[in-house]
Design a protein around this motif. Structure first.
Motif, PDB file in Angstrom:
ATOM      1  N   LEU A  32      68.047  74.782 -44.174  1.00  0.00           N
ATOM      2  CA  LEU A  32      66.855  74.418 -44.951  1.00  0.00           C
ATOM      3  C   LEU A  32      67.204  73.209 -45.805  1.00  0.00           C
ATOM      4  O   LEU A  32      68.243  73.190 -46.474  1.00  0.00           O
ATOM      5  CB  LEU A  32      66.473  75.600 -45.852  1.00  0.00           C
ATOM      6  N   THR A  33      66.373  72.203 -45.776  1.00  0.00           N
ATOM      7  CA  THR A  33      66.620  71.037 -46.613  1.00  0.00           C
ATOM      8  C   THR A  33      65.528  70.965 -47.670  1.00  0.00           C
ATOM      9  O   THR A  33      64.346  71.056 -47.343  1.00  0.00           O
ATOM     10  CB  THR A  33      66.590  69.744 -45.759  1.00  0.00           C
ATOM     11  N   LEU A  34      65.957  70.832 -48.894  1.00  0.00           N
ATOM     12  CA  LEU A  34      64.985  70.671 -49.976  1.00  0.00           C
ATOM     13  C   LEU A  34      64.984  69.218 -50.391  1.00  0.00           C
ATOM     14  O   LEU A  34      66.054  68.654 -50.667  1.00  0.00           O
ATOM     15  CB  LEU A  34      65.410  71.491 -51.196  1.00  0.00           C
ATOM     16  N   GLU A  35      63.827  68.615 -50.492  1.00  0.00           N
ATOM     17  CA  GLU A  35      63.806  67.233 -51.000  1.00  0.00           C
ATOM     18  C   GLU A  35      63.610  67.292 -52.511  1.00  0.00           C
ATOM     19  O   GLU A  35      62.697  67.956 -53.013  1.00  0.00           O
ATOM     20  CB  GLU A  35      62.699  66.422 -50.338  1.00  0.00           C
ATOM     21  N   LEU A  36      64.474  66.604 -53.243  1.00  0.00           N
ATOM     22  CA  LEU A  36      64.396  66.622 -54.705  1.00  0.00           C
ATOM     23  C   LEU A  36      63.986  65.248 -55.224  1.00  0.00           C
ATOM     24  O   LEU A  36      64.370  64.224 -54.666  1.00  0.00           O
ATOM     25  CB  LEU A  36      65.756  67.001 -55.298  1.00  0.00           C
ATOM     26  N   ILE A  37      63.215  65.262 -56.282  1.00  0.00           N
ATOM     27  CA  ILE A  37      62.856  63.996 -56.937  1.00  0.00           C
ATOM     28  C   ILE A  37      63.307  64.060 -58.401  1.00  0.00           C
ATOM     29  O   ILE A  37      63.510  65.137 -58.944  1.00  0.00           O
ATOM     30  CB  ILE A  37      61.341  63.702 -56.854  1.00  0.00           C
ATOM     31  N   ARG A  38      63.429  62.903 -59.032  1.00  0.00           N
ATOM     32  CA  ARG A  38      63.897  62.843 -60.419  1.00  0.00           C
ATOM     33  C   ARG A  38      62.881  63.485 -61.368  1.00  0.00           C
ATOM     34  O   ARG A  38      61.677  63.360 -61.189  1.00  0.00           O
ATOM     35  CB  ARG A  38      64.087  61.375 -60.832  1.00  0.00           C
ATOM     36  N   THR A  39      63.398  64.135 -62.374  1.00  0.00           N
ATOM     37  CA  THR A  39      62.534  64.655 -63.447  1.00  0.00           C
ATOM     38  C   THR A  39      62.397  63.531 -64.489  1.00  0.00           C
ATOM     39  O   THR A  39      63.193  62.583 -64.470  1.00  0.00           O
ATOM     40  CB  THR A  39      63.205  65.874 -64.130  1.00  0.00           C
ATOM     41  N   PRO A  40      61.457  63.650 -65.395  1.00  0.00           N
ATOM     42  CA  PRO A  40      61.396  62.621 -66.447  1.00  0.00           C
ATOM     43  C   PRO A  40      62.624  62.724 -67.353  1.00  0.00           C
ATOM     44  O   PRO A  40      63.121  63.829 -67.586  1.00  0.00           O
ATOM     45  CB  PRO A  40      60.136  62.994 -67.231  1.00  0.00           C
ATOM     46  N   ASP A  41      63.123  61.585 -67.814  1.00  0.00           N
ATOM     47  CA  ASP A  41      64.207  61.626 -68.806  1.00  0.00           C
ATOM     48  C   ASP A  41      63.540  61.687 -70.184  1.00  0.00           C
ATOM     49  O   ASP A  41      63.011  60.693 -70.684  1.00  0.00           O
ATOM     50  CB  ASP A  41      65.124  60.402 -68.694  1.00  0.00           C
ATOM     51  N   ILE A  42      63.573  62.861 -70.769  1.00  0.00           N
ATOM     52  CA  ILE A  42      62.782  63.100 -71.992  1.00  0.00           C
ATOM     53  C   ILE A  42      63.253  62.207 -73.137  1.00  0.00           C
ATOM     54  O   ILE A  42      62.453  61.522 -73.784  1.00  0.00           O
ATOM     55  CB  ILE A  42      62.868  64.591 -72.396  1.00  0.00           C
ATOM     56  N   LEU A  43      64.563  62.184 -73.373  1.00  0.00           N
ATOM     57  CA  LEU A  43      65.097  61.396 -74.495  1.00  0.00           C
ATOM     58  C   LEU A  43      64.736  59.918 -74.365  1.00  0.00           C
ATOM     59  O   LEU A  43      64.454  59.246 -75.352  1.00  0.00           O
ATOM     60  CB  LEU A  43      66.615  61.542 -74.554  1.00  0.00           C
TER      61      LEU A  43
END
Ligand code: CTP
Length: 399
Positions: free
Chosen positions: A296-307
């Motif tokens: 199974l391959t999960l595609e991940l994307i960046r989360t917002p950089d809160i700081l």
């Protein structure tokens, strides 16, 4: 913070009086000088000797025979108090206080003191809900008394309802908050994030990390104890929710970003102790993913950089969990995220790893100062960080 504080603990005649022994014990263990004042009816429920043994101090029960060290009785006690706590407070004592009646040692102390007063009512549900009691409590609240609302549950009468003495830890949390009002962060607003965010994969699973939330919770509690108004934005943890602050529960990095943006509107400082996920699944499966294919391959994307993304005129404190080149990596983050202070720790060191109660950190500030602290408890680390925050805020105020 309780060390060397004089706490007058008033106990009145409720079946919950025995719980006051636990309060006295916890306060004494934390280093406070606990002066117990019991009403006559309280002594029917719990023996003064019990409280005397716990606090190591004389227990005051009689208006006319004050303990030797209080030469003028209630006046000396009222003046010595940093805070007066009545737990449990009966309907009768509440009524007397609302009417300004002082006919026993406890009500005299309350009337004579300039210290803050905390009441933790405990009584039968009907007595508590009676409009006379509610009016009395509203009157006392309006005069600045802090009321620790009773909890709901099974009462001695067998009834279920409001009236049980609030949780002991809650009462102690509120005592700390009230005592902290004169601390060096009084009047300041701090936003603290804690825990590891969870990024959902499907309704049953998420991507998480090993953060326990302990550092962030210690930060929030230390700030509260120094008088700050705290908003704690927390990802799921197994820790007890702290008392005396606004607590916002979130799960994902995106939700944390939104909660931070809302909370910092009037903040003096943002302390990002949370371990925010850097990546999230691109799509969240609506149904539970079945074990059908061999891989199974999960595609991940960046989360917002809160700081980096949160904007405003407040101090920014970041954490840097590093496993190599600690100071160099942390300094880079400080510059990239335009922080005032960064707290770097070596997560490969067992004593400051995820979940530990201790932490060994290096503080690096925007002026280039590098301060390597010894191994400390997370609460001690929190106070060291807050010392720097206080310094920065004072500098800012002078500009
Ligand atoms: N942080 C943030 N938003 C993110 C990731 C991190 O606000 N999406 C904050 C953390 O709360 C911490 C600081 O940035 O205060 C540094 O976090 P860290 O995970 O050490 O750094 P990253 O920027 O994620 O860099 P890397 O993981 O590549 O080391």
């Amino acid at each position: 913070m309780l060390a060397d504080k004089t706490i007058v603990l008033g106990i009145t005649g409720s079946i919950a009086a025995y719980k006051a022994a636990d309060i006295a014990s916890k306060l004494t263990q934390a280093g406070a000088k606990v002066e117990v004042v019991m009403t006559d009816s309280a002594t029917k429920f719990v023996a003064p000797l019990t409280l005397r043994s716990i606090t190591g101090r004389p227990v005051i029960t009689d208006m006319f025979e004050p303990a030797a060290e209080f030469k003028i009785g209630h006046i000396a006690l009222a003046e010595a108090a940093d805070v007066v706590v009545i737990a449990p407070a009966t309907a009768n004592t509440i009524a007397k206080l609302a009417a300004g009646i002082a006919d026993d040692m406890l009500t005299c102390v309350v009337l004579a003191t300039k210290a803050p007063i905390i009441l933790a009512p405990a009584m039968n549900v009907n007595m508590f809900e009676n409009s006379i009691t509610q009016d009395n409590l509203a009157k006392l609240k309006a005069r600045g008394f802090t009321i620790v609302d009773p909890a709901s549950g099974r009462l001695t009468s067998g009834k279920i309802g409001l009236g049980r003495l609030a949780d002991i830890d809650k009462i102690i949390g509120i005592i700390k908050q009230v005592l902290g009002r004169s601390g060096d962060l009084a009047g300041k607003r701090l936003v603290v994030t804690a825990g590891g965010t969870q990024e959902p994969i499907d309704p049953a699973r998420h991507i998480g990390n090993r953060s326990s939330g302990k550092m962030g919770y210690a930060m929030a509690e230390a700030a509260r104890d120094r008088g700050a108004r705290v908003t704690l934005i927390t990802a799921p943890t197994s820790l007890l929710e702290p008392i005396g602050m606004e607590v916002v529960h979130i799960e994902t990095a995106a939700q944390m970003k939104e909660a931070v943006a809302r909370a910092v509107a009037q903040a003096d400082a943002l302390i990002m102790a949370a371990a925010v996920a850097d990546y999230q699944p691109k799509a969240v499966a609506k149904a539970k993913i079945k074990k059908e294919s061999p891989s199974l391959t999960l595609e991940l994307i960046r989360t917002p950089d809160i700081l980096t993304e949160v904007k405003g005129d407040f101090l920014k404190v970041g954490f840097a969990a590093e496993s190599q080149d600690i100071v160099a990596n942390a300094r880079q983050k400080l510059e990239k995220k335009k922080l005032d202070l960064i707290v770097a720790n070596d997560i490969t060191d067992k004593e400051s790893a995820f979940g530990a109660d201790t932490n060994k950190v290096t503080l690096i500030d925007r002026d280039g100062k590098v301060d390597s602290l010894p191994l400390l408890t997370k609460r001690e680390v929190a106070d060291k960080i807050l010392d720097r925050v206080v310094g920065f805020l004072a500098k800012k105020a002078r500009k």
